[in-house]
Design a protein around this motif. Structure first.
Motif, PDB file in Angstrom:
ATOM      1  N   ILE A  81     -28.778  62.840 110.803  1.00 36.30           N
ATOM      2  CA  ILE A  81     -28.505  62.048 109.714  1.00 36.30           C
ATOM      3  C   ILE A  81     -27.410  62.406 109.308  1.00 36.30           C
ATOM      4  O   ILE A  81     -26.789  63.424 109.039  1.00 36.30           O
ATOM      5  CB  ILE A  81     -29.880  62.198 108.655  1.00 36.30           C
ATOM      6  CG1 ILE A  81     -31.134  62.040 109.331  1.00 36.30           C
ATOM      7  CG2 ILE A  81     -29.323  61.270 107.477  1.00 36.30           C
ATOM      8  CD1 ILE A  81     -31.350  60.363 109.487  1.00 36.30           C
TER       9      ILE A  81
ATOM     10  N   GLU B  44     -24.931  57.912 105.400  1.00 29.96           N
ATOM     11  CA  GLU B  44     -26.089  57.040 105.728  1.00 29.96           C
ATOM     12  C   GLU B  44     -27.365  57.395 104.644  1.00 29.96           C
ATOM     13  O   GLU B  44     -28.009  56.701 104.162  1.00 29.96           O
ATOM     14  CB  GLU B  44     -26.415  57.478 107.153  1.00 29.96           C
ATOM     15  CG  GLU B  44     -27.809  56.891 107.824  1.00 29.96           C
ATOM     16  CD  GLU B  44     -28.363  57.707 109.034  1.00 29.96           C
ATOM     17  OE1 GLU B  44     -27.926  58.570 109.240  1.00 29.96           O
ATOM     18  OE2 GLU B  44     -28.985  56.874 109.717  1.00 29.96           O
TER      19      GLU B  44
ATOM     20  N   HIS C 195     -28.867  54.826 101.571  1.00 29.31           N
ATOM     21  CA  HIS C 195     -30.245  54.366 101.708  1.00 29.31           C
ATOM     22  C   HIS C 195     -30.919  54.653 100.563  1.00 29.31           C
ATOM     23  O   HIS C 195     -31.697  54.001  99.855  1.00 29.31           O
ATOM     24  CB  HIS C 195     -30.920  55.057 103.118  1.00 29.31           C
ATOM     25  CG  HIS C 195     -30.718  54.288 104.245  1.00 29.31           C
ATOM     26  ND1 HIS C 195     -31.519  53.338 104.866  1.00 29.31           N
ATOM     27  CD2 HIS C 195     -29.635  54.339 105.299  1.00 29.31           C
ATOM     28  CE1 HIS C 195     -31.035  52.769 106.046  1.00 29.31           C
ATOM     29  NE2 HIS C 195     -30.001  53.583 106.259  1.00 29.31           N
ATOM     30  N   THR C 196     -30.733  55.968 100.128  1.00 24.55           N
ATOM     31  CA  THR C 196     -31.484  56.643  99.096  1.00 24.55           C
ATOM     32  C   THR C 196     -30.928  55.568  97.824  1.00 24.55           C
ATOM     33  O   THR C 196     -31.811  55.151  96.688  1.00 24.55           O
ATOM     34  CB  THR C 196     -31.037  57.766  98.897  1.00 24.55           C
ATOM     35  OG1 THR C 196     -31.431  58.556  99.834  1.00 24.55           O
ATOM     36  CG2 THR C 196     -31.674  58.572  97.180  1.00 24.55           C
TER      37      THR C 196
ATOM     38  N   GLU D  21     -21.859  48.713 106.474  1.00 25.02           N
ATOM     39  CA  GLU D  21     -22.320  47.306 107.134  1.00 25.02           C
ATOM     40  C   GLU D  21     -23.126  47.938 108.161  1.00 25.02           C
ATOM     41  O   GLU D  21     -24.292  47.382 108.585  1.00 25.02           O
ATOM     42  CB  GLU D  21     -20.937  46.964 107.740  1.00 25.02           C
ATOM     43  CG  GLU D  21     -21.543  45.690 108.524  1.00 25.02           C
ATOM     44  CD  GLU D  21     -20.272  44.816 109.081  1.00 25.02           C
ATOM     45  OE1 GLU D  21     -18.934  45.291 109.219  1.00 25.02           O
ATOM     46  OE2 GLU D  21     -20.407  43.643 109.032  1.00 25.02           O
ATOM     47  N   ARG D  22     -22.754  49.048 108.920  1.00 23.38           N
ATOM     48  CA  ARG D  22     -23.685  49.525 109.859  1.00 23.38           C
ATOM     49  C   ARG D  22     -25.045  49.749 109.404  1.00 23.38           C
ATOM     50  O   ARG D  22     -26.079  49.475 110.355  1.00 23.38           O
ATOM     51  CB  ARG D  22     -23.040  50.911 110.775  1.00 23.38           C
ATOM     52  CG  ARG D  22     -23.894  51.366 111.699  1.00 23.38           C
ATOM     53  CD  ARG D  22     -23.402  52.481 112.048  1.00 23.38           C
ATOM     54  NE  ARG D  22     -24.753  53.158 112.953  1.00 23.38           N
ATOM     55  CZ  ARG D  22     -24.652  54.026 113.948  1.00 23.38           C
ATOM     56  NH1 ARG D  22     -23.362  54.531 114.296  1.00 23.38           N
ATOM     57  NH2 ARG D  22     -25.665  54.474 114.543  1.00 23.38           N
ATOM     58  N   TYR D  23     -25.061  50.513 108.469  1.00 24.53           N
ATOM     59  CA  TYR D  23     -26.406  50.706 107.970  1.00 24.53           C
ATOM     60  C   TYR D  23     -27.245  49.732 107.437  1.00 24.53           C
ATOM     61  O   TYR D  23     -28.156  49.793 106.594  1.00 24.53           O
ATOM     62  CB  TYR D  23     -26.533  51.994 106.919  1.00 24.53           C
ATOM     63  CG  TYR D  23     -25.796  53.105 107.596  1.00 24.53           C
ATOM     64  CD1 TYR D  23     -26.123  54.035 108.715  1.00 24.53           C
ATOM     65  CD2 TYR D  23     -24.736  53.976 106.977  1.00 24.53           C
ATOM     66  CE1 TYR D  23     -25.333  54.941 109.459  1.00 24.53           C
ATOM     67  CE2 TYR D  23     -24.147  55.021 107.329  1.00 24.53           C
ATOM     68  CZ  TYR D  23     -24.321  55.170 108.835  1.00 24.53           C
ATOM     69  OH  TYR D  23     -23.899  56.408 109.203  1.00 24.53           O
ATOM     70  N   GLY D  24     -26.633  48.450 107.191  1.00 24.46           N
ATOM     71  CA  GLY D  24     -27.231  47.498 106.391  1.00 24.46           C
ATOM     72  C   GLY D  24     -27.078  47.442 105.034  1.00 24.46           C
ATOM     73  O   GLY D  24     -27.971  46.772 104.158  1.00 24.46           O
ATOM     74  N   MET D  25     -26.520  48.269 104.224  1.00 25.90           N
ATOM     75  CA  MET D  25     -26.416  48.525 102.991  1.00 25.90           C
ATOM     76  C   MET D  25     -25.231  47.938 102.465  1.00 25.90           C
ATOM     77  O   MET D  25     -24.956  47.973 101.020  1.00 25.90           O
ATOM     78  CB  MET D  25     -26.200  50.125 102.956  1.00 25.90           C
ATOM     79  CG  MET D  25     -27.263  50.786 103.242  1.00 25.90           C
ATOM     80  SD  MET D  25     -28.604  50.750 102.306  1.00 25.90           S
ATOM     81  CE  MET D  25     -29.647  49.669 103.467  1.00 25.90           C
TER      82      MET D  25
ATOM     83  N   ALA E 271     -29.509  64.056  99.882  1.00 22.91           N
ATOM     84  CA  ALA E 271     -30.445  63.117 100.263  1.00 22.91           C
ATOM     85  C   ALA E 271     -30.572  63.204 101.991  1.00 22.91           C
ATOM     86  O   ALA E 271     -31.686  63.077 102.440  1.00 22.91           O
ATOM     87  CB  ALA E 271     -29.690  61.859 100.207  1.00 22.91           C
TER      88      ALA E 271
ATOM     89  N   THR F 131     -34.189  63.646 104.095  1.00 20.55           N
ATOM     90  CA  THR F 131     -34.523  62.789 104.968  1.00 20.55           C
ATOM     91  C   THR F 131     -34.610  63.390 106.291  1.00 20.55           C
ATOM     92  O   THR F 131     -35.719  63.048 106.945  1.00 20.55           O
ATOM     93  CB  THR F 131     -33.368  61.696 105.126  1.00 20.55           C
ATOM     94  OG1 THR F 131     -32.930  61.003 103.814  1.00 20.55           O
ATOM     95  CG2 THR F 131     -33.548  60.588 106.304  1.00 20.55           C
TER      96      THR F 131
END
Lengths: 238, 238, 238, 238, 238, 238
Positions: B95, B99, B103-104, B130-134, B205, B209
């Motif tokens: 991780i 990332e 997410h956190t 962008e890659r992580y959808g965040m 974090a 994870t």
């Protein structure tokens, strides 16, 4: 002692027991997970109507938890009902199982498939994937067409869900599977072994996400949208 | 005993010590976190060039970890260098701290701000979001223009970063802050207290994870893209 | 005289020769294209690991080119490895072959298909398509499962790639094909003739893109992110 | 005779009267619009909690409407609470006022601004804009920080909302304004006149959308997601 | 009296008559719908070329309408040709049939399929779906490969279009169908009955959208982009 | 000999001469660029109406070019009018100057600003950026509010455009500038020198893009959407 309430927003206590066991199996030392069943509402959540009607019971449980000083909450239904309202009510973190499962699966590969119960719930799952930013990882949503409560009673359910998972990863070219119902939590290990890719159960994923947030001292921001709701006198149902 | 390696992909050992302490402070019972400094490469990562040149050293550390049977890895640089290659090499989860932090933070409100060191690294942070959808949660990226290694030595650094965080949430209307450099890990508690919103440090974090994934028995899927890389004879640098 | 270096980031000189010939066949009068093979690293790039490990050799070549006053560079691997770092190092433009091929194909119709070597590289190609804004034109990614170096030696390779292209446009309803490997550059004319739609090879496309940029006096902006990287003393590999 | 129920999901009857008048002013010949106030729940909707708690009362009203053979429904709160569940229950069309207002405004120019009551509701409005595909038209969300019920009683409210609209179009470069609260319905004409761009009120827009759908014989598809919810015995609140 | 012109941008008067009848069947009391055929241009619109060449005739009709004080306009071709220019010329609202049909279908379920005439027009339909924010609802575009003018003369057309609709909803898992050609307007009722899901015709949907906008006093914003075009002396075609 | 027609879709010959000179200055050996002025239509393009009305004249020029065996075309107006229709008519490639300029600028940094003439044209530019996949690189659109034909006659124009470019990169944090009007082509070198970042002129960029495509033997795919339009008898304007 960290206290996490795992709230089952349907009224079926057997399901609460099953998921409580799954959550306890992963919780860390010094973390107490308590399964809490909603006091009123639908016995299972299989429509937008069920979901909407489950929210007041869920929120009542959150209120009880706040009075009891609970540290964090899991909402144990894959539609993540009432998540925003719960975040307003609770001081500590609140995580939905769809939220946790999708985030978790995104760490394991380029894309995952979601395998759920009834096809009519897929629209909601897609909406959640978008909300969490996880659409780019979701390669497909697949339904077994097994009603939620049959997952525990139908002797063929495990096999059917397993086969649906196997087909999903083939069809979608996925790296992992997300189980789309709290009622599938206890199937996770078996399916993983059968199909040979990571299978993510949201109940355990959400429990550990809450545990991690509490460990780091992180809670819902109360700066704006999620501040405690304005106090009001509601008209009670006659 | 779960063993997690926290790999600092720059060669500055003092920074490794600092972040190791932060990670150990949150790790669960039965989890051993070891800070590992890259054997070769840049002393700090502040450009695409630094980042690219840090990857071979990072991957060498992963290889050593695999030989040692390590359970999971954190890549402790906010550019998440070499993440994909590390996932190919490692059996367990890997991780990145960007990332994990993003997410956190997405669990804590509608939107967050990222506060980082040099402005020239923002392009990379945007790309990771962008890659992580965040991206949908990231409301702004802000630079303090403090070089990475000055974070520990410059006596004004803590104050400057704190003020940058305060301005960021005002300007962006954010609910939370993500610290955009491993070197800020030990500032997290102070800033949280000062500005009154959740502040997320990626080092802790990411450690939690990885710990959670190991607890659930989840690892990078080896079904396709992240299978072990084909073995080859490389030409060594003269 | 405009000087363009076409850098093959793997160490296989035969491949450099092939692509150099392809590039020279399209270069304009007064443009000298030189194929440059990486001095160290992987013999072919077929994984994230190979790609990451190819970057230091590629960047060393860019450094040599800068010393020699080269006007612009092509990175001749479809993963466009090290592109951002190369842009920091070079004064003139640097273009990846995936970048050039996808942009070029977008001028020829509503959508294109990418046909590449190994399926495990598709994740990277998707990521690049998104980065360049080309996802909306990419209708599908298809793998022949031919290893890169077999493209030149396997007598059935040309036929297999051609058939993969034919199936791709049928399946995707595409207007054009992008060849997803530098090693396919010399197959381009044949495939075009066979399948009757435009087929784009990134080696030639990137060469002409660099040539055009140099003609217009356009180079990477040094205003921020792509300024020369801060000078540092690196720890060398023991 | 077409019968449309305009459901106010809060329990404040004065607000129902106001919006009923607005809707009746635009309804076509042969269309009867009836304002219906929720029987129980919050007196105004200003948080996720209020919204969630308003849904059971709203759905009870829909059930009564179905028994009475109503042709279509408007949900008259800008959070469009319970929309999906209402579509499952009702045979005819159900439209939210945010939905109708945003779609309508998209016909009038390249972009619009939303002006609403409390800033804490903006997150929900953004989410709805995305759900309806209207994010690309929404250039900004602006709050007056006037509580919903003060819109009718505060003598300065009209002026404050008007000025907020004027500033919004300047700041966003918008072509039109969407009023973000049912309680602003009767302000629409005045604001339009004052600021000289189209101002859209969702109550009238939704009423006419329902009317048009009924005229065309169009209703919610019952093919899948919005089929009547499975019948179940719910546990009633003690 | 509200006056709406339904402009057929091709020159085939029989088609105008058919769609005028469809529109009149839904128009409200006090609304006069007049079908207007373009004076010059293509007899049907089946290519980008046809579409581009239809626009001057369409705009000439809008100019005539403005002289006549028309209240609003429908552009009755599924490519919505000339929509932006028409909005500049007209004081009242202008709606395209693709625009209206897609928006309308989005109110009826989670997703719809578009069934159109020739496959070569699908690119344009996709582009419009994106422009209107409706891509998220469009699950597929399907062509019958029936030329536009054959829709009225080919005795098998109704059956072919009906079967294409049936297959489309199966293949796409859609809740509704959008008919992708003005020439299909009179097939709508039949297809609805045959396939049992809502089928949306843009001619009637656009007519009612214009009617609703006029009722609410809403027109294209003249604040910026859609202000009347600057007056100029054009060079006429020799 | 490669022959490229640079079509000015407005009727102002002086502008054609200027851009022809710019294009010829970059064209390669053996490439003949001819500036072609539209025979009829608007003297400048500053509205959707102007743009729509310019297309028939542009397409007539393409038809003449096809009869003359021209190898490729540039459409020299930043709205890229008639691009799709032109691609249907022409055998060789057709490139718009907005298309070429945006693609080119994307190779030079993380983001660019567009500086154009009138604010009312920005909507179109945004739409094109999206179509070409370039929205992610476009950080802002800025208008000088100088009418197109004044660019050549107003002695302050060069200074105003230069200052607008300087402000744009500051405000947007951009790496490069795209000039948003063919009439700015001859300002490009001056502005580049003044503001010190790459400035891209679409006329030269498009000319070289067409030249490159012709060199590679690439043309618009005729497989589907861009096949020659069906032959038809049009009704001529009276």
């Amino acid at each position: 002692m960290t206290r996490i309430w795992l709230i089952n927003p349907n009224t079926t206590r057997a399901m609460t027991s099953t998921i409580e066991a799954c959550a306890r199996a992963v919780a860390g030392a010094g973390v107490q997970v308590v399964g809490v069943t909603s006091d009123f509402g639908p016995p299972s959540i299989e429509s937008h109507y069920d979901e909407a009607m489950s929210v007041p019971g869920l929120l009542a449980a959150i209120r009880r938890g706040e009075d009891a000083g609970v540290d964090g909450y899991v909402i144990a239904c894959f539609g993540d009902p009432g998540l925003d309202a719960a975040r307003e009510l609770a001081a500590g973190p609140v995580i939905g199982i769809a939220e946790a499962a999708m985030h978790t699966a995104s760490h394991l590969g380029r894309g995952f498939s979601v395998v759920t119960t009834l096809g009519r719930t897929i629209g909601r799952a897609e909406e959640l994937a978008e909300r969490y930013g996880m659409s780019r990882f979701c390669r497909g949503f697949h339904a077994c067409e097994i009603p939620v409560l049959d997952l525990e009673t139908d002797p063929t359910a495990l096999k059917l869900v397993t086969e649906a998972c196997r087909e999903a990863i083939e069809q979608d070219g996925s790296d992992a599977v997300v189980l789309g119902c709290a009622g599938m939590a206890d199937m996770c290990a078996h399916i993983t072994e059968e199909i040979g890719v990571p299978v993510v159960d949201g109940v355990t994923a959400a429990t550990l996400t809450v545990q991690s947030l509490v460990t780091m001292g992180l809670r819902t921001s109360k700066r704006g949208e999620y501040a405690a709701p304005p106090a009001k006198v509601y008209v009670e149902k006659a």
